[in-house]
Design a protein around this motif. Structure first.
Motif, PDB file in Angstrom:
ATOM      1  N   VAL A 165      11.306   6.690  -8.675  1.00  0.00           N
ATOM      2  CA  VAL A 165       9.987   6.336  -9.215  1.00  0.00           C
ATOM      3  C   VAL A 165       9.041   7.506  -9.004  1.00  0.00           C
ATOM      4  N   ARG A 166       8.159   7.709  -9.960  1.00  0.00           N
ATOM      5  CA  ARG A 166       7.139   8.757  -9.838  1.00  0.00           C
ATOM      6  C   ARG A 166       5.820   8.086  -9.478  1.00  0.00           C
ATOM      7  N   GLY A 167       5.223   8.559  -8.399  1.00  0.00           N
ATOM      8  CA  GLY A 167       4.055   7.871  -7.890  1.00  0.00           C
ATOM      9  C   GLY A 167       4.480   6.675  -7.062  1.00  0.00           C
ATOM     10  N   LEU A 168       3.498   5.921  -6.559  1.00  0.00           N
ATOM     11  CA  LEU A 168       3.808   4.817  -5.651  1.00  0.00           C
ATOM     12  C   LEU A 168       3.528   3.441  -6.224  1.00  0.00           C
ATOM     13  N   ALA A 169       3.021   3.370  -7.438  1.00  0.00           N
ATOM     14  CA  ALA A 169       2.677   2.066  -8.009  1.00  0.00           C
ATOM     15  C   ALA A 169       3.885   1.149  -8.110  1.00  0.00           C
ATOM     16  N   ASP A 170       5.042   1.722  -8.379  1.00  0.00           N
ATOM     17  CA  ASP A 170       6.255   0.912  -8.543  1.00  0.00           C
ATOM     18  C   ASP A 170       7.096   0.854  -7.272  1.00  0.00           C
ATOM     19  N   LEU A 171       6.554   1.296  -6.136  1.00  0.00           N
ATOM     20  CA  LEU A 171       7.322   1.310  -4.905  1.00  0.00           C
ATOM     21  C   LEU A 171       7.773  -0.084  -4.459  1.00  0.00           C
ATOM     22  N   PRO A 172       6.915  -1.119  -4.514  1.00  0.00           N
ATOM     23  CA  PRO A 172       7.395  -2.453  -4.128  1.00  0.00           C
ATOM     24  C   PRO A 172       8.588  -2.918  -4.959  1.00  0.00           C
TER      25      PRO A 172
END
Length: 467
Positions: free
Chosen positions: A340-347
């Motif tokens: 994933v790029r960035g953390l928005a989709d980390l969950p």
């Protein structure tokens, strides 16, 4: 960061004219120099095993620390032990930063009677080791500093709490937060998070969700639930370069048990059991054998510092390991999410990693390190809940008494309903297959000629592995 370590290890190898290996303080291999020598002794069994397994047991760690390497501030020389498969002595360069040991560099020593490394070269190598110590300390500090923020993202409820946790982690990471990452789940995890994981932006331990897995027909919940899982946020260079991430994850898993044999590794069993406590002479050889999985050094029961004189004698028996992988439903596996790029989709990525780790238990062919993109139907099944409920129609088939019928039905459905393939896979006659399938239909009330009934039964059987 991995490239930095490799460059520094190569620099030490060039300074001392011998191939070097680098391990962190948890005795996990980070980098190793090229072995281009024609000398067979340059790759003795201990060094070969160290490079191939890339990790060591707690017993091995305890044994080596008995030589005083964790307290040494200069090179420590450990003699050879041919009876344990250590044909050449070793030189250990402690990797320290601000007085704290961060890891170890191991080198092959010269043959007995041959002058050892030049003192000036050793001093220069220690300076390089100090630079490695800075890198390891910074990496460990970064991961430790972010463990609380990372844990908050993984445990927060959906909605504004999770959004705030993601924002806090992004602020802590700074510009690196917009980079490419992969979430990793390692479960079950035996205790605290490791001091450092190469390539990790953050590491933490979280409560483990979901039960174990087993064959269709096992008792529901046989795998158990609860415990801990290790969560790792790995930095990636590109979506096509997952190999370094997979290598880092594999190093977190215990090496599989090996049959006992004379020489290297004979004293250690699955999970890192320590050497027995026999007579002193056998203790020395047994302890040396324990060195098989550690970055290359091993020797007799005494060692001396190259610069400071005698080091403490090695203990006769190492302590029990802090935690070990187990076989069967509770064995340690790892799941790797899509990048994933960035953390928005980390969950969501973490959910993928958890699902992949569970799938690796349900289907051993997927593991021990499973990528979410390659777990097939378990991508859907794992998202249905931590403990899928058996469908009423399939429940009788999943009883322990009908385990063989359940396996027959699953193989038949895996073979797309092709009787010839299924019979061959099961090693039975086709008529026997037809008889068993008839029994399956009687137990479940399902029609295996109907597509929807086949789908229901197939999914119920696969879901039972996650139960």
């Amino acid at each position: 960061m991995k490239g930095d370590y490799q460059d520094l290890v190569d620099e030490i190898s060039a300074l001392l004219g011998a191939p070097a290996t680098l391990e962190n303080r948890d005795f996990r291999l980070i980098a190793f120099g090229a072995h281009d020598s024609d000398d067979d002794l340059a790759m003795d069994p201990v060094r070969t095993r160290s490079i191939l397994t890339r990790q060591s047991t707690a017993a091995v760690r305890s044994w080596f620390e008995g030589f005083g390497i964790a307290r040494a501030t200069g090179p420590v020389r450990i003699p050879a032990a041919p009876d344990a498969g250590v044909y050449r002595g070793r030189i250990c360069l402690p990797v320290r930063h601000r007085g704290i040991v961060q890891g170890y560099v191991w080198l092959l020593d010269q043959e007995p009677g041959t002058p050892g490394p030049d003192p000036a070269a050793l001093a220069a190598a220690m300076e390089v080791a100090q630079r490695i110590g800075v890198l390891l300390a910074e990496e460990a500090k970064a991961g430790a500093d972010l463990s609380r923020e990372f844990q908050a993202v993984l445990t927060a409820g959906r909605g504004w709490q999770q959004d705030m946790a993601v924002a806090a982690l992004r602020a802590a990471l700074g510009p690196a937060g917009d980079g490419l990452h992969a979430a990793v789940c390692v479960a079950p995890w035996p205790g605290e998070a490791p001091a450092s994981v190469p390539g990790a932006a953050a590491v933490c331990v979280v409560p483990r969700r979901g039960g174990g897995a087993g064959e269709p027909g096992d008792a529901p919940g046989a795998g158990g639930a609860g415990g801990l899982a290790l969560a790792v946020l790995l930095r990636l260079r590109s979506t096509d370069a997952l190999a370094p991430a997979l290598t880092a994850v594999a190093r977190l898993l215990p090496r599989p048990p090996e049959p006992a044999a004379a020489g290297v590794g004979a004293a250690s069993g699955a999970g890192g059991a320590g050497p027995r406590k026999p007579a002193a002479a056998r203790t020395s050889a047994g302890a040396s054998a324990q060195a098989a999985g550690a970055g290359g050094p091993a020797g007799a029961a005494t060692a001396r510092s190259v610069t400071t004189g005698p080091a403490p004698a090695a203990p006769g028996a190492a302590g029990a390991p802090a935690g070990a992988a187990t076989a069967g439903p509770h064995r340690m596996t790892a799941g790797v999410a899509d990048p994933v790029r960035g953390l928005a989709d980390l969950p969501a990525a973490w959910e993928q990693a958890v699902a992949a780790a569970r799938a690796a238990v349900a289907e051993p062919r997927l593991g021990p390190v499973a990528q979410w993109s390659r777990i097939g139907p378990y991508r859907l099944l794992a998202s249905l809940g931590a403990d899928p409920v058996a469908d009423p129609a399939a429940r009788p088939l999943l009883a322990p008494a009908n385990r063989e019928l359940a396996r027959t039905a699953e193989v038949f459905l895996d073979c797309a309903g092709q009787a010839g393939r299924a019979a061959a896979a099961l090693g039975i006659h086709r008529q026997t297959l037809y008889y068993r399938l008839g029994r399956v239909e009687q137990l479940t009330g399902l029609d295996l000629d109907a597509g929807e009934d086949r789908l229901l039964l197939h999914m119920a059987l696969k879901a039972s592995r996650l139960a």
